[in-house]
Design a protein around this motif. Structure first.
Motif, mmCIF file in Angstrom:
data_model
loop_
_atom_site.group_PDB
_atom_site.id
_atom_site.type_symbol
_atom_site.label_atom_id
_atom_site.label_comp_id
_atom_site.label_asym_id
_atom_site.label_seq_id
_atom_site.Cartn_x
_atom_site.Cartn_y
_atom_site.Cartn_z
ATOM 1 N N LEU A 178 0.852 -1.183 0.000
ATOM 2 C CA LEU A 178 0.000 0.000 0.000
ATOM 3 C C LEU A 178 0.889 1.235 0.000
ATOM 4 O O LEU A 178 1.953 1.234 0.610
ATOM 5 N N THR A 179 0.435 2.278 -0.696
ATOM 6 C CA THR A 179 1.216 3.512 -0.754
ATOM 7 C C THR A 179 0.278 4.707 -0.844
ATOM 8 O O THR A 179 -0.819 4.611 -1.395
ATOM 9 N N ASP A 180 0.713 5.821 -0.293
ATOM 10 C CA ASP A 180 -0.044 7.067 -0.414
ATOM 11 C C ASP A 180 0.400 7.870 -1.624
ATOM 12 O O ASP A 180 -0.247 8.846 -1.986
ATOM 13 N N ASP A 181 1.520 7.489 -2.239
ATOM 14 C CA ASP A 181 2.034 8.223 -3.393
ATOM 15 C C ASP A 181 2.523 7.245 -4.466
ATOM 16 O O ASP A 181 3.688 6.855 -4.488
ATOM 17 N N ALA A 182 1.619 6.865 -5.338
ATOM 18 C CA ALA A 182 1.951 5.902 -6.395
ATOM 19 C C ALA A 182 2.969 6.456 -7.389
ATOM 20 O O ALA A 182 3.666 5.694 -8.052
ATOM 21 N N TRP A 183 3.086 7.764 -7.480
ATOM 22 C CA TRP A 183 4.006 8.378 -8.447
ATOM 23 C C TRP A 183 5.452 7.980 -8.181
ATOM 24 O O TRP A 183 6.254 7.927 -9.114
ATOM 25 N N THR A 184 5.791 7.697 -6.928
ATOM 26 C CA THR A 184 7.167 7.298 -6.618
ATOM 27 C C THR A 184 7.478 5.899 -7.143
ATOM 28 O O THR A 184 8.645 5.534 -7.253
ATOM 29 N N TRP A 185 6.470 5.133 -7.480
ATOM 30 C CA TRP A 185 6.644 3.772 -7.986
ATOM 31 C C TRP A 185 6.676 3.709 -9.510
ATOM 32 O O TRP A 185 7.035 2.690 -10.081
ATOM 33 N N LEU A 186 6.293 4.773 -10.155
ATOM 34 C CA LEU A 186 6.234 4.799 -11.620
ATOM 35 C C LEU A 186 7.647 4.749 -12.195
ATOM 36 O O LEU A 186 8.536 5.490 -11.779
ATOM 37 N N ARG A 187 7.846 3.842 -13.145
ATOM 38 C CA ARG A 187 9.168 3.708 -13.763
ATOM 39 C C ARG A 187 8.980 3.539 -15.267
ATOM 40 O O ARG A 187 8.015 2.949 -15.732
ATOM 41 N N GLY A 188 9.899 4.072 -16.028
ATOM 42 C CA GLY A 188 9.866 3.919 -17.473
ATOM 43 C C GLY A 188 9.035 4.973 -18.179
ATOM 44 O O GLY A 188 8.815 6.063 -17.661
ATOM 45 N N VAL A 189 8.564 4.594 -19.370
ATOM 46 C CA VAL A 189 7.809 5.516 -20.216
ATOM 47 C C VAL A 189 6.527 4.836 -20.704
ATOM 48 O O VAL A 189 6.467 3.613 -20.802
ATOM 49 N N PRO A 190 5.484 5.636 -21.015
ATOM 50 C CA PRO A 190 4.247 5.046 -21.518
ATOM 51 C C PRO A 190 4.484 4.300 -22.834
ATOM 52 O O PRO A 190 5.187 4.796 -23.700
ATOM 53 N N ASP A 191 3.866 3.096 -22.934
ATOM 54 C CA ASP A 191 4.085 2.298 -24.146
ATOM 55 C C ASP A 191 2.964 1.282 -24.365
ATOM 56 O O ASP A 191 3.187 0.099 -24.150
ATOM 57 N N PRO A 192 1.806 1.587 -24.805
ATOM 58 C CA PRO A 192 1.178 2.898 -24.918
ATOM 59 C C PRO A 192 0.512 3.290 -23.603
ATOM 60 O O PRO A 192 0.158 2.433 -22.801
ATOM 61 N N GLY A 193 0.325 4.553 -23.431
ATOM 62 C CA GLY A 193 -0.313 5.052 -22.222
ATOM 63 C C GLY A 193 -0.494 6.549 -22.263
ATOM 64 O O GLY A 193 -0.066 7.221 -23.195
ATOM 65 N N THR A 194 -1.144 7.048 -21.236
ATOM 66 C CA THR A 194 -1.416 8.476 -21.087
ATOM 67 C C THR A 194 -0.681 8.965 -19.849
ATOM 68 O O THR A 194 -0.717 8.306 -18.808
ATOM 69 N N TYR A 195 -0.048 10.133 -19.966
ATOM 70 C CA TYR A 195 0.699 10.681 -18.842
ATOM 71 C C TYR A 195 0.506 12.185 -18.773
ATOM 72 O O TYR A 195 0.863 12.915 -19.700
ATOM 73 N N LEU A 196 -0.097 12.633 -17.673
ATOM 74 C CA LEU A 196 -0.207 14.047 -17.352
ATOM 75 C C LEU A 196 0.369 14.183 -15.949
ATOM 76 O O LEU A 196 -0.251 13.720 -14.979
ATOM 77 N N PRO A 197 1.579 14.763 -15.807
ATOM 78 C CA PRO A 197 2.287 14.775 -14.520
ATOM 79 C C PRO A 197 1.406 15.152 -13.332
ATOM 80 O O PRO A 197 0.674 16.135 -13.366
ATOM 81 N N VAL A 198 1.463 14.332 -12.306
ATOM 82 C CA VAL A 198 0.758 14.464 -11.035
ATOM 83 C C VAL A 198 -0.763 14.521 -11.193
ATOM 84 O O VAL A 198 -1.480 14.801 -10.259
ATOM 85 N N ALA A 199 -1.276 14.217 -12.363
ATOM 86 C CA ALA A 199 -2.719 14.192 -12.582
ATOM 87 C C ALA A 199 -3.178 12.780 -12.924
ATOM 88 O O ALA A 199 -4.056 12.230 -12.258
ATOM 89 N N ILE A 200 -2.576 12.201 -13.978
ATOM 90 C CA ILE A 200 -2.987 10.861 -14.394
ATOM 91 C C ILE A 200 -1.870 10.138 -15.129
ATOM 92 O O ILE A 200 -1.107 10.748 -15.876
ATOM 93 N N ALA A 201 -1.773 8.859 -14.855
ATOM 94 C CA ALA A 201 -0.894 7.957 -15.601
ATOM 95 C C ALA A 201 -1.706 6.683 -15.798
ATOM 96 O O ALA A 201 -2.243 6.133 -14.838
ATOM 97 N N ALA A 202 -1.832 6.267 -17.043
ATOM 98 C CA ALA A 202 -2.644 5.084 -17.329
ATOM 99 C C ALA A 202 -2.072 4.346 -18.522
ATOM 100 O O ALA A 202 -1.643 4.960 -19.493
ATOM 101 N N GLY A 203 -2.051 3.020 -18.434
ATOM 102 C CA GLY A 203 -1.610 2.200 -19.541
ATOM 103 C C GLY A 203 -0.407 1.353 -19.188
ATOM 104 O O GLY A 203 -0.102 1.111 -18.026
ATOM 105 N N SER A 204 0.284 0.906 -20.217
ATOM 106 C CA SER A 204 1.494 0.098 -20.053
ATOM 107 C C SER A 204 2.697 1.022 -19.962
ATOM 108 O O SER A 204 2.794 1.986 -20.710
ATOM 109 N N TRP A 205 3.597 0.703 -19.045
ATOM 110 C CA TRP A 205 4.827 1.459 -18.876
ATOM 111 C C TRP A 205 5.984 0.512 -19.109
ATOM 112 O O TRP A 205 6.064 -0.534 -18.479
ATOM 113 N N LYS A 206 6.880 0.888 -20.016
ATOM 114 C CA LYS A 206 8.028 0.053 -20.351
ATOM 115 C C LYS A 206 9.274 0.635 -19.698
ATOM 116 O O LYS A 206 9.528 1.840 -19.783
ATOM 117 N N SER A 207 10.058 -0.253 -19.066
ATOM 118 C CA SER A 207 11.303 0.176 -18.434
ATOM 119 C C SER A 207 12.321 -0.949 -18.570
ATOM 120 O O SER A 207 12.006 -2.034 -19.056
#
Length: 138
Positions: free
Chosen positions: A41-70
């Motif tokens: 469990l985490t209060d800040d999922a952004w610290t766990w995000l790694r890589g780049v959208p592939d494909p996905g949507t990314y709006l910093p600190v607003a939304i991240a959705a999809g596959s992330w490749k790293s």
């Protein structure tokens, strides 16, 4: 926020139409329960995000959705703002090494994963609630 459904064999991440569009997916994410090795469990999922959208949507600190490749592999993410989230590490999945999901039901997921379930999918919140009621009446 995603809905988490659980049965004896699978965890299904149910995405709304909007979430599917943002994640560039046609279907929900289905994971074998046996592939789940850790849930955090985490209060800040952004610290766990790694890589780049592939494909996905990314709006910093607003939304991240999809596959992330790293370099570490491929993750599925559905993160909204700075809300409670869950990080699910997987082993043996051909699709993803990790799921990062904004949900206020992370504790219910952890509790539900410890329970024996039937063959029909049930919302993890309902499953955890039923278990609590059973324990109180015992």
């Amino acid at each position: 926020m995603v809905t988490l459904m659980l049965d004896s064999a699978h965890l299904e991440v149910v995405l709304s139409i909007t979430e599917k569009g943002l994640a560039f997916r046609k279907r929900n994410v289905m994971i074998d329960r046996s592939q789940i090795v850790r849930v955090q469990l985490t209060d800040d999922a952004w610290t766990w995000l790694r890589g780049v959208p592939d494909p996905g949507t990314y709006l910093p600190v607003a939304i991240a959705a999809g596959s992330w490749k790293s370099a570490g592999g491929r993750d599925f993410v559905s993160i909204r703002r700075r809300k409670p989230s869950v990080v699910i590490d997987l082993e043996g999945s051909d699709d993803f090494q990790r799921l990062i999901l904004t949900t206020s039901h992370g504790v219910a997921l952890v509790q539900a994963l410890r329970l024996e379930t039937g063959s029909e999918p049930i919302d993890v919140v309902d499953l955890a609630t039923e278990d609590k009621k059973r324990k109180r009446s015992s």
